[in-house]
Enzyme design. Structure first.
Site, mmCIF file in Angstrom:
data_model
loop_
_atom_site.group_PDB
_atom_site.id
_atom_site.type_symbol
_atom_site.label_atom_id
_atom_site.label_comp_id
_atom_site.label_asym_id
_atom_site.label_seq_id
_atom_site.Cartn_x
_atom_site.Cartn_y
_atom_site.Cartn_z
ATOM 1 N N LYS A 264 0.939 -1.268 -0.008
ATOM 2 C CA LYS A 264 -0.003 -0.116 0.017
ATOM 3 C C LYS A 264 0.989 1.294 -0.079
ATOM 4 O O LYS A 264 0.793 2.346 -0.675
ATOM 5 C CB LYS A 264 -0.928 -0.012 1.099
ATOM 6 N N SER B 261 -0.457 0.683 6.042
ATOM 7 C CA SER B 261 -0.866 -0.058 7.296
ATOM 8 C C SER B 261 -1.783 -1.245 6.883
ATOM 9 O O SER B 261 -2.565 -0.876 6.014
ATOM 10 C CB SER B 261 -1.267 0.814 8.608
ATOM 11 N N ASP B 262 -1.620 -2.579 7.626
ATOM 12 C CA ASP B 262 -2.763 -3.552 7.451
ATOM 13 C C ASP B 262 -2.632 -4.172 8.795
ATOM 14 O O ASP B 262 -1.732 -4.327 9.586
ATOM 15 C CB ASP B 262 -2.197 -4.328 6.269
ATOM 16 N N THR B 263 -4.103 -4.471 9.124
ATOM 17 C CA THR B 263 -4.074 -5.214 10.469
ATOM 18 C C THR B 263 -4.828 -6.548 10.314
ATOM 19 O O THR B 263 -5.862 -6.685 9.217
ATOM 20 C CB THR B 263 -5.047 -4.419 11.434
#
Length: 184
Positions: free
Chosen positions: A52, A71-73
């Site tokens: 991203k 960011s990624d969760t």
């Protein structure tokens, strides 16, 4: 920070967290097609956050003026990675699996600038109280679980089910802001 910050995410929770700590930033949502080549949750979130951030950075007119944050969760339980639910039945399956148990929340963060790429992750342990099927369905009917990893938002109505956490609360919300600030 001498560069203009860009958040490569449309997440309202990430925007709120960055605003809360006083950062000025612009949102440019990445439209990259996410490709997962890893199986370990920590590696998955780092890989996706990097995709991203790099996608947005590569499209900038004057990239040397900017620092892009991607960011990624994900939620992980018993070796299984739980992203956003596909539908209400999927949300029920996830919440039922997490009921009465501990699980991990992983958030990967990537900072990209002309100085290079910095990718890291945070892990927070979350424990749920036992939830009845009725409680799970009542929560699902609020609509809150449908756009969240693991089918719950700790900062919303799901707070009623959280027995405890070990680690960064904001990581569970979607951005380990203290770690980000430390890196900045």
């Amino acid at each position: 920070m001498d560069k203009k910050l860009i958040l490569a995410s449309g997440s309202p929770r990430r925007k709120e967290i960055l605003t809360q700590v006083g950062l000025s930033f612009t949102v440019i949502k990445s439209d990259v097609e996410e490709v997962i080549t890893k199986t370990n949750p920590a590696e998955i979130v780092m890989e996706l956050s990097a995709q991203k951030a790099k996608d947005v950075y590569d499209k900038l007119q004057a990239p040397d003026e900017y620092l892009v944050l991607g960011s990624d969760t994900v939620v992980a339980y018993d070796g299984k990675v739980l992203g956003k639910p596909e539908d209400e039945a999927d949300a029920f399956a996830m919440l039922n699996m997490l009921s009465g148990k501990k699980h991990s929340v992983f958030t990967g963060v990537t900072l990209v600038s002309d100085a290079g790429v910095d990718t890291f992750y945070e892990e927070t342990l979350v424990e749920f109280y036992e939830m009845s099927e009725e409680e799970i369905w009542t929560y699902i009917k609020t609509g809150e679980p449908m756009d969240k990893a693991g089918a719950y938002g700790i900062q919303g109505k799901a707070a009623a089910f959280i027995k405890g956490i070990s680690g960064d609360y904001y990581n569970v919300v979607g951005l380990p802001v203290a770690a980000v600030m430390h890196r900045l």
